[in-house]
Design a protein around this motif. Sequence first.
Motif, PDB file in Angstrom:
ATOM      1  N   ASP A  36       0.853  -1.197   0.000  1.00  0.00           N
ATOM      2  CA  ASP A  36       0.000   0.000   0.000  1.00  0.00           C
ATOM      3  C   ASP A  36       0.881   1.236   0.000  1.00  0.00           C
ATOM      4  OD1 ASP A  36      -3.264   0.484   0.853  1.00  0.00           O
ATOM      5  OD2 ASP A  36      -1.896   2.200   0.820  1.00  0.00           O
TER       6      ASP A  36
ATOM      7  N   LEU B  64      -9.787   3.927   2.911  1.00  0.00           N
ATOM      8  CA  LEU B  64     -10.841   4.853   3.341  1.00  0.00           C
ATOM      9  C   LEU B  64     -11.405   4.496   4.712  1.00  0.00           C
ATOM     10  CD1 LEU B  64     -12.680   5.156  -0.085  1.00  0.00           C
ATOM     11  CD2 LEU B  64     -11.630   7.057   1.156  1.00  0.00           C
TER      12      LEU B  64
ATOM     13  N   ASP C 269     -19.951   3.549   9.370  1.00  0.00           N
ATOM     14  CA  ASP C 269     -20.891   2.517   9.825  1.00  0.00           C
ATOM     15  C   ASP C 269     -21.113   1.496   8.719  1.00  0.00           C
ATOM     16  OD1 ASP C 269     -22.399   4.185   8.309  1.00  0.00           O
ATOM     17  OD2 ASP C 269     -23.998   4.478   9.765  1.00  0.00           O
TER      18      ASP C 269
ATOM     19  N   TYR D 195     -27.408  -3.642   5.142  1.00  0.00           N
ATOM     20  CA  TYR D 195     -27.352  -2.226   5.538  1.00  0.00           C
ATOM     21  C   TYR D 195     -28.670  -1.731   6.122  1.00  0.00           C
ATOM     22  CZ  TYR D 195     -22.622  -1.183   4.151  1.00  0.00           C
ATOM     23  OH  TYR D 195     -21.252  -1.137   4.108  1.00  0.00           O
TER      24      TYR D 195
ATOM     25  N   TYR E  70       2.583   0.665  -5.937  1.00  0.00           N
ATOM     26  CA  TYR E  70       2.650  -0.152  -7.156  1.00  0.00           C
ATOM     27  C   TYR E  70       2.903   0.793  -8.328  1.00  0.00           C
ATOM     28  CZ  TYR E  70       0.391  -2.312 -11.262  1.00  0.00           C
ATOM     29  OH  TYR E  70       0.092  -2.765 -12.513  1.00  0.00           O
TER      30      TYR E  70
HETATM   31  C1  LIG Z   1     -16.239  10.032   2.670  1.00  0.00           C
HETATM   32  C2  LIG Z   1     -16.674   8.592   2.553  1.00  0.00           C
HETATM   33  C3  LIG Z   1     -17.509   8.044   3.515  1.00  0.00           C
HETATM   34  C4  LIG Z   1     -17.904   6.702   3.413  1.00  0.00           C
HETATM   35  N1  LIG Z   1     -18.713   6.177   4.380  1.00  0.00           N
HETATM   36  C5  LIG Z   1     -19.049   4.868   4.323  1.00  0.00           C
HETATM   37  C6  LIG Z   1     -19.783   4.267   5.381  1.00  0.00           C
HETATM   38  O1  LIG Z   1     -20.105   4.897   6.376  1.00  0.00           O
HETATM   39  N2  LIG Z   1     -20.103   2.952   5.269  1.00  0.00           N
HETATM   40  C7  LIG Z   1     -19.710   2.201   4.201  1.00  0.00           C
HETATM   41  O2  LIG Z   1     -20.023   1.017   4.167  1.00  0.00           O
HETATM   42  N3  LIG Z   1     -18.988   2.737   3.200  1.00  0.00           N
HETATM   43  C8  LIG Z   1     -18.634   4.042   3.239  1.00  0.00           C
HETATM   44  N4  LIG Z   1     -17.867   4.588   2.255  1.00  0.00           N
HETATM   45  C9  LIG Z   1     -17.394   3.715   1.172  1.00  0.00           C
HETATM   46  C10 LIG Z   1     -16.218   2.863   1.654  1.00  0.00           C
HETATM   47  O3  LIG Z   1     -15.319   3.665   2.383  1.00  0.00           O
HETATM   48  C11 LIG Z   1     -15.479   2.260   0.464  1.00  0.00           C
HETATM   49  O4  LIG Z   1     -16.391   1.625  -0.405  1.00  0.00           O
HETATM   50  C12 LIG Z   1     -14.449   1.224   0.912  1.00  0.00           C
HETATM   51  O5  LIG Z   1     -13.719   1.659   2.029  1.00  0.00           O
HETATM   52  C13 LIG Z   1     -13.525   0.954  -0.252  1.00  0.00           C
HETATM   53  O6  LIG Z   1     -12.550   0.001   0.114  1.00  0.00           O
HETATM   54  P1  LIG Z   1     -11.470  -0.429  -0.964  1.00  0.00           P
HETATM   55  O7  LIG Z   1     -10.571  -1.372  -0.323  1.00  0.00           O
HETATM   56  O8  LIG Z   1     -12.170  -0.821  -2.212  1.00  0.00           O
HETATM   57  O9  LIG Z   1     -10.724   0.938  -1.363  1.00  0.00           O
HETATM   58  P2  LIG Z   1      -9.777   1.885  -0.506  1.00  0.00           P
HETATM   59  O10 LIG Z   1     -10.221   1.991   0.882  1.00  0.00           O
HETATM   60  O11 LIG Z   1      -9.660   3.139  -1.314  1.00  0.00           O
HETATM   61  O12 LIG Z   1      -8.391   1.116  -0.514  1.00  0.00           O
HETATM   62  C14 LIG Z   1      -7.581   1.077  -1.648  1.00  0.00           C
HETATM   63  C15 LIG Z   1      -6.144   1.096  -1.162  1.00  0.00           C
HETATM   64  O13 LIG Z   1      -5.302   0.982  -2.310  1.00  0.00           O
HETATM   65  C16 LIG Z   1      -4.175   1.781  -2.086  1.00  0.00           C
HETATM   66  N5  LIG Z   1      -3.572   2.106  -3.376  1.00  0.00           N
HETATM   67  C17 LIG Z   1      -4.131   2.775  -4.411  1.00  0.00           C
HETATM   68  N6  LIG Z   1      -3.258   2.893  -5.419  1.00  0.00           N
HETATM   69  C18 LIG Z   1      -2.132   2.270  -5.012  1.00  0.00           C
HETATM   70  C19 LIG Z   1      -0.859   2.059  -5.608  1.00  0.00           C
HETATM   71  N7  LIG Z   1      -0.556   2.499  -6.841  1.00  0.00           N
HETATM   72  N8  LIG Z   1       0.083   1.386  -4.902  1.00  0.00           N
HETATM   73  C20 LIG Z   1      -0.182   0.918  -3.647  1.00  0.00           C
HETATM   74  N9  LIG Z   1      -1.367   1.110  -3.039  1.00  0.00           N
HETATM   75  C21 LIG Z   1      -2.321   1.769  -3.712  1.00  0.00           C
HETATM   76  C22 LIG Z   1      -4.711   3.003  -1.372  1.00  0.00           C
HETATM   77  O14 LIG Z   1      -3.684   3.663  -0.653  1.00  0.00           O
HETATM   78  C23 LIG Z   1      -5.765   2.392  -0.464  1.00  0.00           C
HETATM   79  O15 LIG Z   1      -5.248   2.116   0.817  1.00  0.00           O
HETATM   80  C24 LIG Z   1     -17.451   5.914   2.334  1.00  0.00           C
HETATM   81  C25 LIG Z   1     -16.602   6.474   1.370  1.00  0.00           C
HETATM   82  C26 LIG Z   1     -16.210   7.798   1.483  1.00  0.00           C
HETATM   83  C27 LIG Z   1     -15.277   8.368   0.448  1.00  0.00           C
END
Ligand SMILES: Cc1cc2nc3c(=O)[nH]c(=O)nc-3n(C[C@H](O)[C@H](O)[C@H](O)COP(=O)(O)OP(=O)(O)OC[C@H]3O[C@@H](n4cnc5c(N)ncnc54)[C@H](O)[C@@H]3O)c2cc1C
Length: 438
Positions: free
Chosen positions: A39, A47, A64, A181, A215
């Motif tokens: 990461d 997020l 949540d 949810y 990456y």
């Molecule tokens: C403001 C906000 C509030 C939200 N509230 C809620 C909520 O209350 N409840 C809910 O269920 N969902 C909520 N969501 C949605 C939820 O946060 C996301 O759907 C979920 O966390 C996404 O997880 P992920 O692993 O797909 O992506 P991410 O959490 O974005 O993880 C992707 C990871 O990849 C890494 N990465 C990216 N590019 C590279 C690279 N080139 N090299 C190495 N690492 C890299 C990033 O650093 C990151 O750590 C919210 C979203 C936002 C933006």
Amino acid sequence: MNNSLNVKQCDVLIIGAGLAGLTAGLKLQRMGRQVMIVDKRRQVGGLCGTFQLDDYEFVIACNDFGSGLIDLLRSLGVGVEFIHKKTLIYYKNQFYDAAPSLATVWHLRHHWRDLLSLATAIARRIFSSSEPVTIEDFIDLHTQQGPVNDLAKVFCYFMGAPPYDMMTSFFGLDKEYGYGYNRMACPVGGPQKLVDAIAEELTRQGGIILLDSAYLGHRKDQGFVVDVSHNGQQQCILADNLVNTAEQSEAYPDDTKRGLPLSMMCVVVDSDFSYPENVHTLCYYESNISEWFRDLDQGKKPREFGFHVFSSDLNQAVDYYTLNVYFYLPRGQNSLTSQDSESYKEYLLNRVEYMLPGINKAIRYTEIITPERFKEIHDLSSRVMPYISYPYKPSNIGQEQGLYFAGHTVYPPGEHAGAAALSGYLVADKILESHTKQ
Ligand SMILES: Cc1cc2nc3c(=O)[nH]c(=O)nc-3n(C[C@H](O)[C@H](O)[C@H](O)COP(=O)(O)OP(=O)(O)OC[C@H]3O[C@@H](n4cnc5c(N)ncnc54)[C@H](O)[C@@H]3O)c2cc1C
């Protein structure tokens, strides 16, 4: 957590230690595959987590969760305690339960025709295979302008997408994918505790997480040869399978509309002022969402607009607690002058007071994080709904054999942590399945 690049070979390399990457990694590691996660950030969770702002701890983004995620984590042996709390909608001086409840029905009893008509139409839609239409058209067809019409559109607000862009196919997702949810839950101690627990279990099982490791790209030899920049130095990792959980913008047509990014006001409150105990989110919901959200969507600041606030519930032994107030700036506006920032603060704090009378006297700190600042701090986007694309979601399977995609921008549909984690879980299944076929 291992933060060095001594091991340069693994069965599965995962890009991203967010919920999708951690879930995929834990499932694969438990099934005996050597997993490595890289990461670019310095903490796990993407997020999902917390951060320090002027020495106060705030939630980054998601806060949540649905009961589907809880079940999924339990099935992977992650012991996180959750507590069920309510989301309340403050609409025209009245609180409504966001989850359908008897109390909500009672408050809306004078609008029983709208309630009945909408409930019947939704049930019919879920159990039949009718073509999706927009939420706006669907709800406007079955209800009069008023509370039922507005409240039925509230989830569009939470997603950051106008009701005329969201499709009715959204209604069946919870049931189809078991996201749960309809009964929200918060991890005890906050979202960082949740992702730390998954990461701990993964490393306990022998998985490796490399932070501060971006990456850069890969090429395919017999397996994958992946370039990673760690502490500014380029390194190479060999892997049989590659899972990319970063945002997959190339998988969407260029003209795909994007959800509005959230802005947030971080607030510190003296603990003498009590936040309602069984409540997580309080949504200040202005009437006629179709109109004020249209303004936001078209880049105009509406005179009145909705926002929501939640308590971080971090269980800190301090004499204050932190809140996030989420709101949207007009499309295209990603930063604020200090004068505009003050005017947004005034708008938000005046109305937070309606929901939490007396709170303003207990507030000791406020700071607005715009989408631009969010990107600077976290190197992530603050869009809950990165792409408005229902019912389409790009596939988890890449063009190259052994390459997979997981995370909230690919299958399965659902713009939340539950869908992101499930995508990781499903990708892990696909990889294990491909191994048994070899
Ligand atoms: C403001 C906000 C509030 C939200 N509230 C809620 C909520 O209350 N409840 C809910 O269920 N969902 C909520 N969501 C949605 C939820 O946060 C996301 O759907 C979920 O966390 C996404 O997880 P992920 O692993 O797909 O992506 P991410 O959490 O974005 O993880 C992707 C990871 O990849 C890494 N990465 C990216 N590019 C590279 C690279 N080139 N090299 C190495 N690492 C890299 C990033 O650093 C990151 O750590 C919210 C979203 C936002 C933006």
